[in-house]
Design an enzyme around this catalytic site. Structure first.
Site, short mmCIF file in Angstrom:
data_model
loop_
_atom_site.label_atom_id
_atom_site.label_comp_id
_atom_site.label_asym_id
_atom_site.label_seq_id
_atom_site.Cartn_x
_atom_site.Cartn_y
_atom_site.Cartn_z
CE LYS A 13 -1.95 -1.06 4.37
NZ LYS A 13 -1.48 -2.28 4.13
NE ARG A 87 -3.87 -1.27 9.55
CZ ARG A 87 -3.58 -0.94 9.29
NH1 ARG A 87 -3.27 0.09 8.74
NH2 ARG A 87 -2.15 -1.15 9.42
NE ARG A 126 7.48 -3.03 5.49
CZ ARG A 126 6.45 -2.06 5.82
NH1 ARG A 126 5.42 -2.45 4.86
NH2 ARG A 126 5.56 -2.92 7.12
NE ARG A 159 6.39 -0.05 10.06
CZ ARG A 159 5.43 -0.21 9.33
NH1 ARG A 159 5.29 0.22 8.07
NH2 ARG A 159 3.91 -0.32 10.05
NE ARG A 170 2.40 -4.49 10.84
CZ ARG A 170 3.50 -4.32 10.25
NH1 ARG A 170 4.68 -4.79 10.47
NH2 ARG A 170 2.85 -3.61 9.21
P1 AMP Z 1 1.03 0.87 8.22
O1 AMP Z 1 2.18 1.40 8.95
O2 AMP Z 1 -0.15 1.03 7.92
O3 AMP Z 1 1.32 -0.68 8.63
O4 AMP Z 1 0.32 0.81 10.61
C1 AMP Z 1 1.44 1.08 11.49
C2 AMP Z 1 0.66 0.78 12.83
O5 AMP Z 1 0.00 1.66 13.26
C3 AMP Z 1 -0.45 -0.47 12.72
O6 AMP Z 1 0.40 -1.78 13.03
C4 AMP Z 1 -1.33 -0.11 14.10
O7 AMP Z 1 -0.68 0.07 15.37
C5 AMP Z 1 -1.29 1.49 13.78
N1 AMP Z 1 -2.28 2.13 12.63
C6 AMP Z 1 -2.10 2.15 11.74
N2 AMP Z 1 -3.53 2.63 11.03
C7 AMP Z 1 -4.26 2.08 11.97
C8 AMP Z 1 -5.96 2.49 11.84
N3 AMP Z 1 -7.00 2.61 10.69
N4 AMP Z 1 -6.50 2.14 13.35
C9 AMP Z 1 -6.10 1.47 13.85
N5 AMP Z 1 -4.14 1.74 14.22
C10 AMP Z 1 -3.67 2.00 13.59
#
Ligand code: AMP
Length: 216
Positions: A13, A87, A126, A159, A170
């Site tokens: 994404k 999400r 990654r 990360r 996750r």
């Molecule tokens: P991402 O970078 O999209 O993989 O998001 C990393 C982390 O941020 C996730 O594992 C969650 O802990 C938090 N996060 C991101 N987007 C959301 C969301 N829409 N709702 C809740 N937590 C989020």
């Protein structure tokens, strides 16, 4: 064109959003990036979110929806991509209300499909530039000089939540909370699914074709 981009962690994404914002002049709204920036800057939001990100769990809906409300409220007619939000179904419902309130419209939601057995390797390998956020992979797309970003020279690191133990949580969170969004958006369309396997250019090509079809 306003877009919701969703899919499992590691589906690409972030990479596809990066291409879309460059080529289609859209604004990326990545809740994950916003949380990481808040954590880095040690803001109250960052302090609240940190434990959830470290554990691979979702930040509570009230916090996340409040953040998105603020960002959407600041858009001045720019096209946007919601990357990583919503999400879960509760967030999708809240987004629907928010869009009405702000008189905005999402043209389509796009699900980036990658089979689960491919995600672990993608996430574990990654690496991200700490400065500019450019995305690399130890095998598929290493930086020219190990640990150094090709674009800005910044440090290229893993990360913390891409470590295997956190990745498993996750992926479980995705299965339980985010995957049901497919059915939600199929019922509340417009909705499109795109195969996320292949090079980033191949996937981008599929996405732009799918969006052209939706736009006409
Ligand atoms: P991402 O970078 O999209 O993989 O998001 C990393 C982390 O941020 C996730 O594992 C969650 O802990 C938090 N996060 C991101 N987007 C959301 C969301 N829409 N709702 C809740 N937590 C989020």
């Amino acid at each position: 064109m306003n877009l919701i981009l969703f899919g499992p962690p590691g589906a690409g994404k972030g990479t596809q959003s990066e291409l879309l914002i460059k080529r289609m002049h859209m604004r990326q709204i990545s809740t994950g990036d916003l949380f990481r920036a808040a954590i880095k800057n040690q803001t109250p939001l960052g302090k609240e979110a940190k434990g959830y990100l470290d554990a691979g769990k979702l930040v509570p809906d009230s916090v996340t929806i409040g953040l998105v409300r603020e960002v959407l409220g600041q858009l001045k007619g720019q096209s946007f991509i919601l990357d990583g939000f919503p999400r879960n179904v509760a967030q999708a419902e809240a987004l629907g209300e928010l869009l009405k309130e702000l008189n905005l419209k999402v043209d389509t939601s796009l699900f980036l499909e990658v089979p689960l057995d491919r995600l672990l390797g993608r996430l574990a390998g990654r690496r991200i530039c700490k400065n500019c956020g450019a995305v690399y992979h130890v095998q598929n797309k290493p930086p020219q000089k190990e640990g150094v970003c090709d674009t800005c020279g910044g440090p290229v690191l893993q990360r913390p939540d891409d470590k295997e133990e956190v990745v498993r949580t996750r992926l479980e969170t995705y299965e339980a909370s985010t995957k049901p969004l497919k059915e939600y958006y199929k019922a509340h369309g417009p909705y499109v699914e795109v195969n996320g396997l292949g090079t980033s250019e191949e996937v981008y090509e599929r996405i732009s074709k799918a969006l052209q079809v939706k736009a006409h």
